[in-house]
Design a protein around this motif. Structure first.
Motif, PDB file in Angstrom:
ATOM      1  N   LEU A  30       0.828  -1.206   0.000  1.00  0.00           N
ATOM      2  CA  LEU A  30       0.000   0.000   0.000  1.00  0.00           C
ATOM      3  C   LEU A  30       0.864   1.258   0.000  1.00  0.00           C
ATOM      4  O   LEU A  30       0.577   2.211  -0.735  1.00  0.00           O
ATOM      5  CB  LEU A  30      -0.949   0.002   1.188  1.00  0.00           C
ATOM      6  CG  LEU A  30      -2.058  -1.038   1.170  1.00  0.00           C
ATOM      7  CD1 LEU A  30      -2.853  -1.004   2.457  1.00  0.00           C
ATOM      8  CD2 LEU A  30      -2.972  -0.823  -0.022  1.00  0.00           C
TER       9      LEU A  30
ATOM     10  N   GLN B 201       0.970   4.068  -2.924  1.00  0.00           N
ATOM     11  CA  GLN B 201       0.648   5.444  -2.571  1.00  0.00           C
ATOM     12  C   GLN B 201       1.704   6.423  -3.081  1.00  0.00           C
ATOM     13  O   GLN B 201       1.392   7.590  -3.339  1.00  0.00           O
ATOM     14  CB  GLN B 201       0.498   5.572  -1.050  1.00  0.00           C
ATOM     15  CG  GLN B 201      -0.032   6.886  -0.580  1.00  0.00           C
ATOM     16  CD  GLN B 201      -1.507   7.104  -0.906  1.00  0.00           C
ATOM     17  OE1 GLN B 201      -2.293   6.181  -0.891  1.00  0.00           O
ATOM     18  NE2 GLN B 201      -1.861   8.322  -1.208  1.00  0.00           N
TER      19      GLN B 201
ATOM     20  N   VAL C   1      -1.390   9.032  -7.868  1.00  0.00           N
ATOM     21  CA  VAL C   1      -2.246   8.264  -6.966  1.00  0.00           C
ATOM     22  C   VAL C   1      -2.748   9.219  -5.891  1.00  0.00           C
ATOM     23  O   VAL C   1      -1.972   9.823  -5.160  1.00  0.00           O
ATOM     24  CB  VAL C   1      -1.495   7.076  -6.328  1.00  0.00           C
ATOM     25  CG1 VAL C   1      -2.341   6.413  -5.245  1.00  0.00           C
ATOM     26  CG2 VAL C   1      -1.108   6.065  -7.388  1.00  0.00           C
TER      27      VAL C   1
ATOM     28  N   ILE D 239      -6.138   5.258  -1.860  1.00  0.00           N
ATOM     29  CA  ILE D 239      -6.420   3.839  -2.053  1.00  0.00           C
ATOM     30  C   ILE D 239      -7.675   3.494  -1.263  1.00  0.00           C
ATOM     31  O   ILE D 239      -7.824   3.910  -0.116  1.00  0.00           O
ATOM     32  CB  ILE D 239      -5.235   2.975  -1.567  1.00  0.00           C
ATOM     33  CG1 ILE D 239      -3.979   3.321  -2.364  1.00  0.00           C
ATOM     34  CG2 ILE D 239      -5.570   1.490  -1.661  1.00  0.00           C
ATOM     35  CD1 ILE D 239      -2.716   2.712  -1.794  1.00  0.00           C
TER      36      ILE D 239
END
Length: 67
Positions: free
Chosen positions: A8, A12, A17, A20
């Protein structure tokens, strides 16, 4: 740190991005990185994910009727 946390964190850091959201089959949020003033944005995205999954399944079935 767990392997999931590492993944994760790595996701990120990718350019563009914004966050999430991980949901279960019913669309309930299991994990999100959207916090504070962005929390509603994450919730809105989570509500759309089950529809996206259904469309993706349908598309895959149309492309490969044997699978």
């Amino acid at each position: 740190m767990s392997e999931v946390e590492e993944t994760l964190n790595r996701m990120q850091t990718h350019k563009n991005v914004q966050g999430i959201v991980i949901v279960n089959a019913e669309g309930n949020i299991i994990r999100t990185t959207y916090q504070n003033d962005k929390k509603e944005e994450g919730n809105s995205l989570a509500r759309l994910i089950p529809q996206l999954v259904l469309k993706a399944r349908s598309t895959v079935r149309d492309l490969d009727t044997e699978n």
